[in-house]
Design an enzyme around this catalytic site. Structure first.
Site, mmCIF file in Angstrom:
data_model
loop_
_atom_site.group_PDB
_atom_site.id
_atom_site.type_symbol
_atom_site.label_atom_id
_atom_site.label_comp_id
_atom_site.label_asym_id
_atom_site.label_seq_id
_atom_site.Cartn_x
_atom_site.Cartn_y
_atom_site.Cartn_z
ATOM 1 N N LYS A 89 31.024 39.378 38.516
ATOM 2 C CA LYS A 89 31.762 39.830 39.706
ATOM 3 C C LYS A 89 33.236 39.611 39.450
ATOM 4 C CE LYS A 89 32.167 41.254 43.931
ATOM 5 N NZ LYS A 89 33.063 42.295 43.354
ATOM 6 N N GLN A 110 37.808 33.849 36.653
ATOM 7 C CA GLN A 110 36.893 34.311 37.711
ATOM 8 C C GLN A 110 35.594 33.496 37.729
ATOM 9 O OE1 GLN A 110 38.231 37.548 39.124
ATOM 10 N NE2 GLN A 110 37.125 36.829 40.915
ATOM 11 N N LYS A 113 36.461 30.350 39.767
ATOM 12 C CA LYS A 113 36.811 30.736 41.137
ATOM 13 C C LYS A 113 35.546 31.116 41.910
ATOM 14 C CE LYS A 113 39.904 34.016 41.381
ATOM 15 N NZ LYS A 113 40.619 35.319 41.543
ATOM 16 N N LYS A 125 35.704 40.789 34.624
ATOM 17 C CA LYS A 125 36.941 41.493 35.009
ATOM 18 C C LYS A 125 37.051 42.750 34.164
ATOM 19 C CE LYS A 125 40.551 40.859 37.728
ATOM 20 N NZ LYS A 125 40.658 40.057 38.961
ATOM 21 N N GLY A 164 38.541 45.619 43.531
ATOM 22 C CA GLY A 164 39.946 45.945 43.284
ATOM 23 C C GLY A 164 40.718 44.794 42.668
ATOM 24 N N ASP A 165 41.880 45.111 42.160
ATOM 25 C CA ASP A 165 42.882 44.137 41.691
ATOM 26 C C ASP A 165 44.187 44.941 41.662
ATOM 27 O OD1 ASP A 165 42.986 41.232 40.386
ATOM 28 O OD2 ASP A 165 44.321 42.458 39.189
ATOM 29 N N THR A 208 41.935 38.213 50.859
ATOM 30 C CA THR A 208 42.615 37.364 49.870
ATOM 31 C C THR A 208 43.841 36.704 50.492
ATOM 32 O OG1 THR A 208 41.863 38.930 48.198
ATOM 33 C CG2 THR A 208 43.468 37.273 47.505
ATOM 34 N N ASN A 240 48.423 44.254 48.270
ATOM 35 C CA ASN A 240 47.355 43.834 49.175
ATOM 36 C C ASN A 240 47.431 42.347 49.517
ATOM 37 O OD1 ASN A 240 44.314 42.566 49.033
ATOM 38 N ND2 ASN A 240 44.452 44.317 50.398
ATOM 39 N N SER A 376 34.066 39.706 49.130
ATOM 40 C CA SER A 376 33.331 40.684 48.323
ATOM 41 C C SER A 376 31.854 40.306 48.238
ATOM 42 C CB SER A 376 33.900 40.747 46.896
ATOM 43 O OG SER A 376 35.022 41.594 46.830
HETATM 44 P P1 NDP Z 1 48.554 45.336 44.380
HETATM 45 O O1 NDP Z 1 48.491 46.358 43.320
HETATM 46 O O2 NDP Z 1 48.150 45.682 45.763
HETATM 47 O O3 NDP Z 1 50.022 44.717 44.461
HETATM 48 C C1 NDP Z 1 50.609 44.134 43.358
HETATM 49 C C2 NDP Z 1 52.011 43.705 43.726
HETATM 50 O O4 NDP Z 1 52.555 42.906 42.670
HETATM 51 C C3 NDP Z 1 52.962 44.881 43.876
HETATM 52 O O5 NDP Z 1 53.978 44.546 44.768
HETATM 53 C C4 NDP Z 1 53.494 45.058 42.463
HETATM 54 O O6 NDP Z 1 54.732 45.730 42.369
HETATM 55 C C5 NDP Z 1 53.641 43.619 42.038
HETATM 56 N N1 NDP Z 1 53.478 43.538 40.573
HETATM 57 C C6 NDP Z 1 52.382 43.865 39.864
HETATM 58 N N2 NDP Z 1 52.591 43.707 38.556
HETATM 59 C C7 NDP Z 1 53.847 43.274 38.443
HETATM 60 C C8 NDP Z 1 54.649 42.920 37.351
HETATM 61 N N3 NDP Z 1 54.179 42.989 36.088
HETATM 62 N N4 NDP Z 1 55.918 42.494 37.608
HETATM 63 C C9 NDP Z 1 56.393 42.429 38.886
HETATM 64 N N5 NDP Z 1 55.674 42.762 39.964
HETATM 65 C C10 NDP Z 1 54.429 43.172 39.747
HETATM 66 O O7 NDP Z 1 47.686 44.110 43.830
HETATM 67 P P2 NDP Z 1 47.082 42.879 44.613
HETATM 68 O O8 NDP Z 1 47.938 42.513 45.766
HETATM 69 O O9 NDP Z 1 45.654 43.153 44.830
HETATM 70 O O10 NDP Z 1 47.162 41.742 43.494
HETATM 71 C C11 NDP Z 1 48.254 40.840 43.394
HETATM 72 C C12 NDP Z 1 47.788 39.600 42.629
HETATM 73 O O11 NDP Z 1 46.713 38.977 43.335
HETATM 74 C C13 NDP Z 1 47.256 39.854 41.226
HETATM 75 O O12 NDP Z 1 47.574 38.750 40.404
HETATM 76 C C14 NDP Z 1 45.757 39.897 41.428
HETATM 77 O O13 NDP Z 1 45.058 39.582 40.242
HETATM 78 C C15 NDP Z 1 45.592 38.820 42.478
HETATM 79 N N6 NDP Z 1 44.384 38.846 43.282
HETATM 80 C C16 NDP Z 1 44.018 39.956 43.982
HETATM 81 C C17 NDP Z 1 42.889 39.940 44.768
HETATM 82 C C18 NDP Z 1 42.488 41.096 45.622
HETATM 83 O O14 NDP Z 1 41.523 40.953 46.361
HETATM 84 N N7 NDP Z 1 43.167 42.215 45.592
HETATM 85 C C19 NDP Z 1 42.012 38.753 44.817
HETATM 86 C C20 NDP Z 1 42.528 37.616 44.107
HETATM 87 C C21 NDP Z 1 43.658 37.698 43.367
HETATM 88 P P3 NDP Z 1 54.746 47.249 41.849
HETATM 89 O O15 NDP Z 1 54.153 48.058 42.953
HETATM 90 O O16 NDP Z 1 56.164 47.553 41.595
HETATM 91 O O17 NDP Z 1 53.925 47.271 40.592
HETATM 92 O O1 2IT Z 2 40.981 38.207 41.231
HETATM 93 C C1 2IT Z 2 40.118 38.438 42.098
HETATM 94 O O2 2IT Z 2 39.419 37.534 42.558
HETATM 95 C C2 2IT Z 2 39.952 39.808 42.575
HETATM 96 N N1 2IT Z 2 40.692 40.688 42.149
HETATM 97 C C3 2IT Z 2 38.871 40.144 43.560
HETATM 98 C C4 2IT Z 2 37.550 40.271 42.873
HETATM 99 C C5 2IT Z 2 36.411 40.778 43.731
HETATM 100 O O3 2IT Z 2 35.351 40.991 43.135
HETATM 101 O O4 2IT Z 2 36.562 40.944 44.930
#
Ligand code: NDP
Ligand code: 2IT
Length: 443
Positions: A89, A110, A113, A125, A164-165, A208, A240, A376
């Site tokens: 997952k 993961q 976590k 992943k 998603g990520d 998240t 997100n 999830s």
């Molecule tokens: P999104 O794609 O929704 O948003 C990512 C954000 O981070 C955007 O603002 C993006 O800017 C910025 N970003 C991404 N890459 C870079 C980079 N290399 N340098 C600077 N800014 C960057 O992703 P999420 O919000 O889902 O994910 C954000 C973080 O949270 C990640 O580390 C992800 O692994 C983690 N995460 C996400 C989960 C989820 O449920 N979605 C769960 C647990 C962890 P820009 O648009 O300009 O790229």
């Molecule tokens: O980093 C993370 O935990 C995620 N991107 C969410 C993973 C999931 O299966 O919901």
């Protein structure tokens, strides 16, 4: 050489050129030392050798055509790391920086976590170096379909359940789910983060960010007898995780003063207006710069980082290694009291050490952002039951899960390390369940 040092050297030798993966492995190996050295059972069962080697690593070609009719090719990945306690997952990341090292660090983290959530989910992943920025709706759809054409051979509701990520939200999950269903003729909960009309869970979008704020609130209440109320909060990212962390922290009385994207960052001393951020990011898929064009109290910076702003609480919610030792020093100098990692591995090792040395409350990603994958897993349960729970039901379960993660993390820290070392606590609590399952299963 100790068992841990031997394994560390072997993992480094066989994974050359994978710095992010090694960073994640080093952190876990260093912090689980007291447990691993207290009982020969882990060495006798080669648990560390096994837990650092994925069950399988799938890499594949993803061909698609752009709007000019050109054939384009990207590389797809799915790393199925460990399924000792449940089906693989973990999310899918679409970003040009994606490579095997990044997918492996994410898949490795993961495992622990997902274990911390207390739910039956293993670790995996995936993703691709495809860059969704500037692509048309048709290009995104075709890429997602092509990606799923290959991925569909390797996943399933009881095998591996992606989500998603970075770069993958509801839209992309929808296209992938549609293609999976078409290829396999199966209507099953093979992906999470689905749209509400076709099996998605209420509160998964928020999970998240909300979970991050719940656990930081738990930590503040437990240690300082206070919470977000009246605190100034710096958040990085505007995706997100950042948006829903900002929403919940505001609801609890905090003032969010920064948000960012990969081009720059905004400061709004009045508190970020989230309706504007949501319109820019979720509706128009625009740049954070537009916030400062629309909100007069805000200023936009295209250099530097949000961490230069004075704050009480810092929530890095963008990407790995976005907060380094200099940022940590600045935050400490400015009086930060708590840091909660919304992103995966956003703080460098040196930054974490600096926070801990300065007695800043530090909640690491594996605990702090586990709310997303936890909901999830709740989406998987609802899909299996063919039922949908209410928002309140899911949100209440999420609150309970985050409190449970805080308690488990704090107890393991107290028992095996030092009480406030939540990095060690989260790694140890996550490790023990998986390691014991691996020993019991014998393979
Ligand atoms: P999104 O794609 O929704 O948003 C990512 C954000 O981070 C955007 O603002 C993006 O800017 C910025 N970003 C991404 N890459 C870079 C980079 N290399 N340098 C600077 N800014 C960057 O992703 P999420 O919000 O889902 O994910 C954000 C973080 O949270 C990640 O580390 C992800 O692994 C983690 N995460 C996400 C989960 C989820 O449920 N979605 C769960 C647990 C962890 P820009 O648009 O300009 O790229
Ligand atoms: O980093 C993370 O935990 C995620 N991107 C969410 C993973 C999931 O299966 O919901």
């Amino acid at each position: 050489m100790s068992y841990i040092q031997e394994v560390r050297a072997a993992v480094a030798a066989r994974n050359e050129g994978q710095p992010e993966f090694m960073q994640a492995v080093d952190e876990v190996l260093t912090t689980i030392k007291p447990v691993v050295e207290s009982d020969a059972v882990y060495k006798n069962n080669a648990i560390l050798e096994r837990i650092t080697e994925p069950d399988r690593q799938i890499m594949f070609r993803v061909p698609w055509t752009d709007d000019n009719g050109n054939m384009r090719v990207n590389r797809g990945y799915r790393v199925q790391f460990n399924n000792a306690i449940g089906p693989y997952k973990g999310g899918l990341r679409l970003h040009p920086s994606v490579n095997l090292s990044i997918i492996k660090f994410l898949g490795f983290e993961q495992i622990f976590k997902n274990s911390l959530t207390g739910l039956p989910i293993g670790g995996g992943k995936g993703g691709s170096d495809f860059d969704p920025k500037g692509k048309s709706e048709r290009e995104i759809r075709e890429f997602c379909q092509s990606f799923m054409t290959e991925l569909s051979r390797h996943i399933g509701a009881d095998t591996d359940v992606p989500a998603g990520d970075i770069g993958v939200g509801g839209r992309e999950i929808g296209y992938m789910f549609g293609q999976y269903k078409r290829i396999k003729n199966l209507y099953e909960g093979v992906l999470t983060g689905k749209g509400l009309p076709y099996g998605g869970s209420l509160a998964r979008t928020e999970a998240t960010g909300y979970g991050l704020v719940y656990i930081v609130q738990n930590m503040l209440e437990a240690i300082l007898s206070n919470g977000f109320k009246g605190k100034t909060v710096a958040i990085s990212g505007s995706g997100n995780v950042a948006i829903y962390a900002a929403q919940k922290a505001t609801e609890l009385g905090g003032k969010i003063v920064t948000m960012s994207d990969s081009n720059g960052w905004v400061y709004d001393g009045n508190g970020i207006n989230l309706d504007v951020v949501k319109d820019i990011k979720e509706v128009k898929r625009g740049r954070i710069k537009e916030y400062a064009e629309r909100v007069k109290t805000a200023e936009y910076h295209d250099s530097g980082k949000v961490w230069q702003v004075k704050c009480d609480i810092a929530l890095p919610c963008a990407t790995q290694n976005e907060l380094d030792i200099n940022d940590a020093k600045t935050l400490i100098k400015n009086g930060v009291v708590a840091v909660g990692e919304g992103a995966n591995m956003p703080s460098t090792t040196e930054a974490i050490n600096a926070f801990q040395a300065a007695h800043v409350l530090f909640m690491p990603a594996k605990a702090a952002n586990a709310g997303g994958v936890a909901v999830s897993a709740l989406e998987m349960s609802q899909n299996s039951q063919r039922l949908s729970w209410t928002f309140e039901e899911v949100d209440n379960k999420l609150k309970g899960i985050m409190l449970d993660i805080f308690n488990k993390t704090a107890s393991a820290a107290k028992l095996y390390a030092t009480p406030a070392d939540y990095v060690a606590g989260a790694n140890i609590a996550g490790f023990l369940k998986v390691a014991n399952a691996m020993i019991a299963q014998g393979v």
